[in-house]
Design an enzyme around this catalytic site. Structure first.
Site, PDB file in Angstrom:
ATOM      1  N   SER A  74     -38.846  25.024   9.473  1.00  0.00           N
ATOM      2  CA  SER A  74     -38.959  26.162   8.530  1.00  0.00           C
ATOM      3  C   SER A  74     -37.837  26.129   7.497  1.00  0.00           C
ATOM      4  O   SER A  74     -38.043  26.495   6.341  1.00  0.00           O
ATOM      5  CB  SER A  74     -38.878  27.503   9.251  1.00  0.00           C
ATOM      6  N   LYS A  78     -38.528  25.887   3.532  1.00  0.00           N
ATOM      7  CA  LYS A  78     -38.014  26.888   2.592  1.00  0.00           C
ATOM      8  C   LYS A  78     -37.177  26.234   1.496  1.00  0.00           C
ATOM      9  O   LYS A  78     -37.263  26.612   0.336  1.00  0.00           O
ATOM     10  CB  LYS A  78     -37.210  27.960   3.341  1.00  0.00           C
ATOM     11  N   ARG A 102     -33.959  41.260  14.513  1.00  0.00           N
ATOM     12  CA  ARG A 102     -34.949  42.303  14.206  1.00  0.00           C
ATOM     13  C   ARG A 102     -34.754  43.476  15.168  1.00  0.00           C
ATOM     14  O   ARG A 102     -34.774  43.285  16.384  1.00  0.00           O
ATOM     15  CB  ARG A 102     -36.345  41.711  14.344  1.00  0.00           C
ATOM     16  N   HIS A 145     -34.220  45.548   5.172  1.00  0.00           N
ATOM     17  CA  HIS A 145     -33.513  44.288   5.405  1.00  0.00           C
ATOM     18  C   HIS A 145     -32.064  44.419   4.928  1.00  0.00           C
ATOM     19  O   HIS A 145     -31.834  44.828   3.792  1.00  0.00           O
ATOM     20  CB  HIS A 145     -34.138  43.134   4.604  1.00  0.00           C
ATOM     21  N   GLU A 164     -29.562  37.919   8.574  1.00  0.00           N
ATOM     22  CA  GLU A 164     -30.495  38.919   8.043  1.00  0.00           C
ATOM     23  C   GLU A 164     -30.871  39.858   9.182  1.00  0.00           C
ATOM     24  O   GLU A 164     -31.384  39.416  10.215  1.00  0.00           O
ATOM     25  CB  GLU A 164     -31.765  38.257   7.495  1.00  0.00           C
TER      26      GLU A 164
HETATM   27  P1  0O2 Z   1     -40.325  34.336   9.486  1.00  0.00           P
HETATM   28  O1  0O2 Z   1     -41.440  33.647  10.179  1.00  0.00           O
HETATM   29  O2  0O2 Z   1     -40.139  35.746   9.945  1.00  0.00           O
HETATM   30  O3  0O2 Z   1     -39.044  33.565   9.465  1.00  0.00           O
HETATM   31  P2  0O2 Z   1     -35.856  35.503  -0.832  1.00  0.00           P
HETATM   32  O4  0O2 Z   1     -34.968  34.955   0.273  1.00  0.00           O
HETATM   33  O5  0O2 Z   1     -35.362  36.798  -1.398  1.00  0.00           O
HETATM   34  O6  0O2 Z   1     -36.242  34.479  -1.814  1.00  0.00           O
HETATM   35  P3  0O2 Z   1     -37.638  35.994   1.277  1.00  0.00           P
HETATM   36  O7  0O2 Z   1     -36.948  35.015   2.148  1.00  0.00           O
HETATM   37  O8  0O2 Z   1     -39.151  36.022   1.348  1.00  0.00           O
HETATM   38  O9  0O2 Z   1     -37.247  35.846  -0.208  1.00  0.00           O
HETATM   39  O10 0O2 Z   1     -37.007  37.410   1.629  1.00  0.00           O
HETATM   40  P4  0O2 Z   1     -37.674  38.690   2.224  1.00  0.00           P
HETATM   41  O11 0O2 Z   1     -38.707  39.244   1.323  1.00  0.00           O
HETATM   42  O12 0O2 Z   1     -36.515  39.586   2.531  1.00  0.00           O
HETATM   43  O13 0O2 Z   1     -38.398  38.187   3.548  1.00  0.00           O
HETATM   44  C1  0O2 Z   1     -37.707  37.603   4.593  1.00  0.00           C
HETATM   45  C2  0O2 Z   1     -38.417  37.834   5.912  1.00  0.00           C
HETATM   46  O14 0O2 Z   1     -38.947  39.171   5.963  1.00  0.00           O
HETATM   47  C3  0O2 Z   1     -39.629  36.954   6.180  1.00  0.00           C
HETATM   48  O15 0O2 Z   1     -39.213  35.740   6.712  1.00  0.00           O
HETATM   49  C4  0O2 Z   1     -40.417  37.804   7.184  1.00  0.00           C
HETATM   50  O16 0O2 Z   1     -39.812  37.779   8.473  1.00  0.00           O
HETATM   51  C5  0O2 Z   1     -40.211  39.202   6.626  1.00  0.00           C
HETATM   52  N1  0O2 Z   1     -41.239  39.519   5.640  1.00  0.00           N
HETATM   53  C6  0O2 Z   1     -41.029  39.704   4.300  1.00  0.00           C
HETATM   54  N2  0O2 Z   1     -42.186  40.002   3.695  1.00  0.00           N
HETATM   55  C7  0O2 Z   1     -43.141  40.029   4.644  1.00  0.00           C
HETATM   56  C8  0O2 Z   1     -44.547  40.313   4.610  1.00  0.00           C
HETATM   57  O17 0O2 Z   1     -45.139  40.576   3.583  1.00  0.00           O
HETATM   58  N3  0O2 Z   1     -45.211  40.256   5.808  1.00  0.00           N
HETATM   59  C9  0O2 Z   1     -44.590  39.965   6.984  1.00  0.00           C
HETATM   60  N4  0O2 Z   1     -45.328  39.933   8.094  1.00  0.00           N
HETATM   61  N5  0O2 Z   1     -43.253  39.679   7.041  1.00  0.00           N
HETATM   62  C10 0O2 Z   1     -42.550  39.713   5.890  1.00  0.00           C
HETATM   63  P5  0O2 Z   1     -40.130  34.452   6.638  1.00  0.00           P
HETATM   64  O18 0O2 Z   1     -39.228  33.289   6.498  1.00  0.00           O
HETATM   65  O19 0O2 Z   1     -41.193  34.622   5.579  1.00  0.00           O
HETATM   66  O20 0O2 Z   1     -40.875  34.418   7.992  1.00  0.00           O
END
Ligand code: 0O2
Length: 224
Positions: A74, A78, A102, A145, A164
């Protein structure tokens, strides 16, 4: 002797080492160990607050904590997505969610109270706050967050490590785990209609969270 950053970065260049070998490389493992330690530090701080609350106010501000270290795959995806070099420096400087904690609360107000208590601690440095509860994402995603830097104490040095911390209610977490399935499943039939139904669900569960909080106030204080 500690390894200079440039040498560490060189060790992670993908043409020399494919992604699946990252986790076997010492500099990468050392970095992941630091993130793991930072997760432990944040978890401990939260558990201390929970313990204090249960003695003083006879209730727990959170229901559970789920922590995770982002997988090498991952991390690689990214970095690719963001068009960043595949180096240790990129991971440290550009990715905020390698270490993720979380925190699942019962009520929205507990989220803000807990977040403020954590940020009030003098060794925590707030890097960024994203309030997706006050400003939900267009798909309905809600959570608070906090990107924070926290010190970890190693044998030879003290380091600041980025974590985070996501705060959500039980209902927001339930919703996010279902929506996550939609996001990562390919070729879903009627994806748009499902996304619209999920948006409705997010709205309804936010109303339920607000209503349950009012009921709690009625039970505890006799008024909303
Ligand atoms: P996983 O599988 O949880 O690791 P940026 O860093 O600002 O460029 P990023 O990283 O998308 O953008 O930041 P953001 O929006 O704060 O989101 C980070 C994490 O928040 C995501 O990690 C998800 O865990 C959660 N998240 C954010 N938006 C959504 C959403 O629309 N739906 C769900 N279910 N979770 C969300 P990852 O790496 O995407 O996933």
């Amino acid at each position: 002797m500690r390894m200079p950053q440039a040498v560490k970065d060189e060790l992670l260049m993908p043409d020399k080492h494919p992604a699946e070998l990252w986790e076997r490389l010492e500099p990468f493992r050392a970095l992941m160990m630091e993130y793991q330690c930072a997760i432990m530090e944040v978890e401990t701080k939260l558990r201390v607050l929970n313990a204090e609350f249960s003695v003083q106010y006879d209730r727990n501000p959170f229901e559970s904590i789920k922590s995770r270290l982002k997988s090498p795959q991952s991390i690689l995806e990214k970095l690719h997505r963001k068009n960043l070099p595949l180096t240790l420096s990129s991971i440290q400087n550009e990715l905020a969610d390698v270490a993720g904690v979380r925190v699942i609360c019962s009520f929205p107000e507990d989220i803000y109270a807990l977040a403020e208590m954590l940020l009030a601690q003098d060794d925590i440095f707030l890097v960024e706050r994203k309030d997706y509860i006050a400003n939900p994402k267009p798909n309905g995603y809600r959570s608070l967050h906090l990107i924070v830097d926290i010190p970890i104490f190693l044998s030879q040095e003290k380091k600041r490590v980025r974590v985070e911390v996501q705060f959500r209610t039980i209902a927001m977490d339930f919703w996010a785990s279902l929506e996550h399935k939609l996001k990562y499943k390919k070729d879903v039939r009627d994806a748009e209609r499902i996304a619209a139904r999920l948006r409705d669900c997010a709205e309804q569960s936010a109303q339920m969270d607000a209503e349950m909080q009012k009921i709690r106030h009625l039970i505890e204080w006799g008024h909303e």
